[in-house]
Design an enzyme around this catalytic site. Sequence first.
Site, short mmCIF file in Angstrom:
data_model
loop_
_atom_site.label_atom_id
_atom_site.label_comp_id
_atom_site.label_asym_id
_atom_site.label_seq_id
_atom_site.Cartn_x
_atom_site.Cartn_y
_atom_site.Cartn_z
CG ASP A 194 -2.07 0.92 1.13
OD1 ASP A 194 -2.26 1.52 0.05
OD2 ASP A 194 -2.80 1.08 2.12
CG HIS B 54 0.00 1.99 -9.25
ND1 HIS B 54 -0.22 1.61 -7.95
CD2 HIS B 54 -1.11 2.70 -9.63
CE1 HIS B 54 -1.40 2.07 -7.56
NE2 HIS B 54 -1.95 2.74 -8.55
CG LEU C 46 9.56 -17.29 -3.36
CD1 LEU C 46 9.21 -17.23 -1.87
CD2 LEU C 46 10.15 -15.96 -3.81
C1 FPP Z 1 -2.15 0.18 -3.18
O1 FPP Z 1 -1.61 1.48 -3.13
C2 FPP Z 1 -1.57 -0.51 -4.29
C3 FPP Z 1 -2.26 -1.10 -5.29
C4 FPP Z 1 -3.72 -1.15 -5.35
C5 FPP Z 1 -1.54 -1.73 -6.40
C6 FPP Z 1 -0.40 -2.55 -5.98
C7 FPP Z 1 0.40 -2.88 -7.16
C8 FPP Z 1 1.74 -2.87 -7.21
C9 FPP Z 1 2.59 -2.57 -6.05
C10 FPP Z 1 2.46 -3.25 -8.41
C11 FPP Z 1 2.14 -4.67 -8.74
C12 FPP Z 1 3.16 -5.27 -9.52
C13 FPP Z 1 3.01 -6.46 -10.11
C14 FPP Z 1 4.19 -7.06 -10.72
C15 FPP Z 1 1.73 -7.17 -10.19
P1 FPP Z 1 -2.57 2.72 -3.38
O2 FPP Z 1 -2.60 3.02 -4.82
O3 FPP Z 1 -3.92 2.43 -2.77
O4 FPP Z 1 -1.81 3.81 -2.60
P2 FPP Z 1 -2.47 5.04 -1.79
O5 FPP Z 1 -3.23 4.42 -0.66
O6 FPP Z 1 -1.28 5.80 -1.35
O7 FPP Z 1 -3.33 5.78 -2.75
#
Ligand code: FPP
Length: 253
Positions: free
Chosen positions: A32, A49, A143
């Site tokens: 997050d 992201h 893994l």
């Molecule tokens: C939450 O942060 C994050 C997500 C919903 C997306 C997570 C995805 C990645 C970390 C990349 C994934 C990579 C692969 C290889 C699948 P948020 O956007 O809700 O953050 P915020 O709360 O600060 O807005």
Amino acid sequence: MAHKQWFWQSKNAGEPVISEEGIPAHIAIIMDGNGRWAKKRALPRIAGHNEGMKTVREITRAANRLGVKVLTLYAFSTENWKRPKLEVDFLMKLPEEFLSTFLPELIEENVRVEMIGDMEQLPAHTRRAVQNAIDRTAENNGLILNFALNYGSRIELVQAVRSILKDVQAGTLSEQDITDEAVSRYLMTSHLPEPDLLIRTSGEHRLSNFMLWQLAYTEFFFTDVLWPDFSEKHLLEAVASYQKRSRRFGGLS
Ligand code: FPP
């Protein structure tokens, strides 16, 4: 052994000292804070992201070196479809992008890619990329890198209840057979150990519909660090904290 050297190195770098025994077999992470990371830099959310994807690489490598057996990463929830289309489209491209550059290394490192979540609803290009990675790493026995993609714990439980009902109606399962273990067998994680350690980054303290059943006795580690800033050092901190816990599973130590 490669492991030993790495433990020694961490110690000398002044990072948290962790013992080779008691490494969590299954670490699950709610990644997050990508959006806030980007906002702090006046960048669009998708930049966060993109940076988060780089962290996925670093943490996969680190978990593999540590000897973790399963790393489950919550990449997209069943509720994340509510986000703006641009962001959803971008998130749906990330697995492809990640795998197009990192898959050879995953194969080389004996990592097996798996996925939990509803694959059917994913765009064809995302599904293809993930399925290709699953197929090409199916024989690996190192893994397990388990992506929770279009995953929601409540729908997983609803589907389990439906399947249980069907089997009861078909006469292949009796009411007495519906035990704690039996329910676990109907979940998408039926073949995996339950998470030992759950990490959530970015200072939020909630589960967001993630593995509600499986986390019953999991140790939680919350950190204010935003996911794009989360590094191997932070993973070691989480494991060091885990190793200090006394897990009693409802009993006495
Ligand atoms: C939450 O942060 C994050 C997500 C919903 C997306 C997570 C995805 C990645 C970390 C990349 C994934 C990579 C692969 C290889 C699948 P948020 O956007 O809700 O953050 P915020 O709360 O600060 O807005």
